[in-house]
Design an enzyme around this catalytic site. Sequence first.
Site, PDB file in Angstrom:
ATOM      1  N   TYR A 228       0.863  -1.189   0.000  1.00  0.00           N
ATOM      2  CA  TYR A 228       0.000   0.000   0.000  1.00  0.00           C
ATOM      3  C   TYR A 228       0.893   1.231   0.000  1.00  0.00           C
ATOM      4  O   TYR A 228       1.507   1.557   1.020  1.00  0.00           O
ATOM      5  CB  TYR A 228      -0.905  -0.039   1.226  1.00  0.00           C
ATOM      6  CG  TYR A 228      -1.917   1.084   1.326  1.00  0.00           C
ATOM      7  CD1 TYR A 228      -2.186   1.941   0.266  1.00  0.00           C
ATOM      8  CD2 TYR A 228      -2.632   1.268   2.511  1.00  0.00           C
ATOM      9  CE1 TYR A 228      -3.116   2.952   0.379  1.00  0.00           C
ATOM     10  CE2 TYR A 228      -3.566   2.274   2.642  1.00  0.00           C
ATOM     11  CZ  TYR A 228      -3.817   3.112   1.575  1.00  0.00           C
ATOM     12  OH  TYR A 228      -4.742   4.118   1.698  1.00  0.00           O
TER      13      TYR A 228
ATOM     14  N   LYS B 159      -1.370  -1.604  -3.997  1.00  0.00           N
ATOM     15  CA  LYS B 159      -2.399  -0.570  -4.062  1.00  0.00           C
ATOM     16  C   LYS B 159      -1.672   0.764  -4.175  1.00  0.00           C
ATOM     17  O   LYS B 159      -1.034   1.211  -3.217  1.00  0.00           O
ATOM     18  CB  LYS B 159      -3.289  -0.605  -2.814  1.00  0.00           C
ATOM     19  CG  LYS B 159      -4.335   0.502  -2.795  1.00  0.00           C
ATOM     20  CD  LYS B 159      -5.019   0.606  -1.450  1.00  0.00           C
ATOM     21  CE  LYS B 159      -5.985   1.790  -1.429  1.00  0.00           C
ATOM     22  NZ  LYS B 159      -6.547   2.034  -0.071  1.00  0.00           N
TER      23      LYS B 159
END
Length: 302
Positions: free
Chosen positions: A134, A162
């Site tokens: 992330y 992500k």
Amino acid sequence: MKFEGIYTPVVTPYDSDHAIDETAFAAVIEHLIAAGVHGLIVAGTTGEYYAQTSEERIRLMGLAAEIIGGRQPLIVGTGAIRTEDSVLFAREAKKAGANALLVATPPYAYPTGREIALHALAIDREANLPVMLYNYPGRMSVNMDEETLDRLGRSPNFCAIKESSGDPNRLHMLARDYPNIQLSCGMDDQALEFFAWGARSWVCAGSNFAPEAHLALYRACAVDGDFTRGRRIMSAMLPLMRVLEQGGKFVQCIKHGVTLRGIDCGPPRRPLQPLNKDDKRALAEVIRTMDRAIAQIEEESR
């Protein structure tokens, strides 16, 4: 693990005393599964993990796994400043039956690329589960740079990222130079661009209350390859995205959106405060307008 589709970072409902409302939490998960999202994330930013005790986070992992019952993948966030805490959450996530982990850059510490990689590798050694990285420099102040990604490439568990930087150059770099890492959209207003560059998944907080709209864009772009329809759907969604990103009321808007769907999510935990009446009215109107527009687009495509 293949990440395909819409992954929802689940909100955490609270009662009026800011205690976790487990009944409402179960209702949110059931609502999302029924809507057809492809995976659920617990302990994401939208779930307000930063405002929860370790005991609460571990309880929610187990509760989510119990409610989901294997019907959809469960991804658990390990976010923490200290590596030791992230390792603990990874260990507990594996015990709970998580299918994968969401591993972010430790906030506030401002680590180097090498230090971020060592942090993530420590989590990997503990849990040995698929990992979605992330990258969100807007909150963490640092990027998962090439040194980080190169070091993490030594473990096959680091299989997705992500990407929430908002930087188109990062998107291009990841798509071209790291094809071994699945690209997942983490910047809602760039979802169309992510799908055009080959992303197959979208981690989107708005799917808590508008899963139909997010699924419609995913189907148009990633499944059907119909970017003309995708642009129309994206155009209909952009006013909502502007409302969500303005004024520092993101979590509050997501939670009120779910409340509008009939599941009372209660207030956010402090220091955040609930939306005022004007904000609630504006959010409800932009959702209604979006829903009408996308329903028409979907009808025309049948």
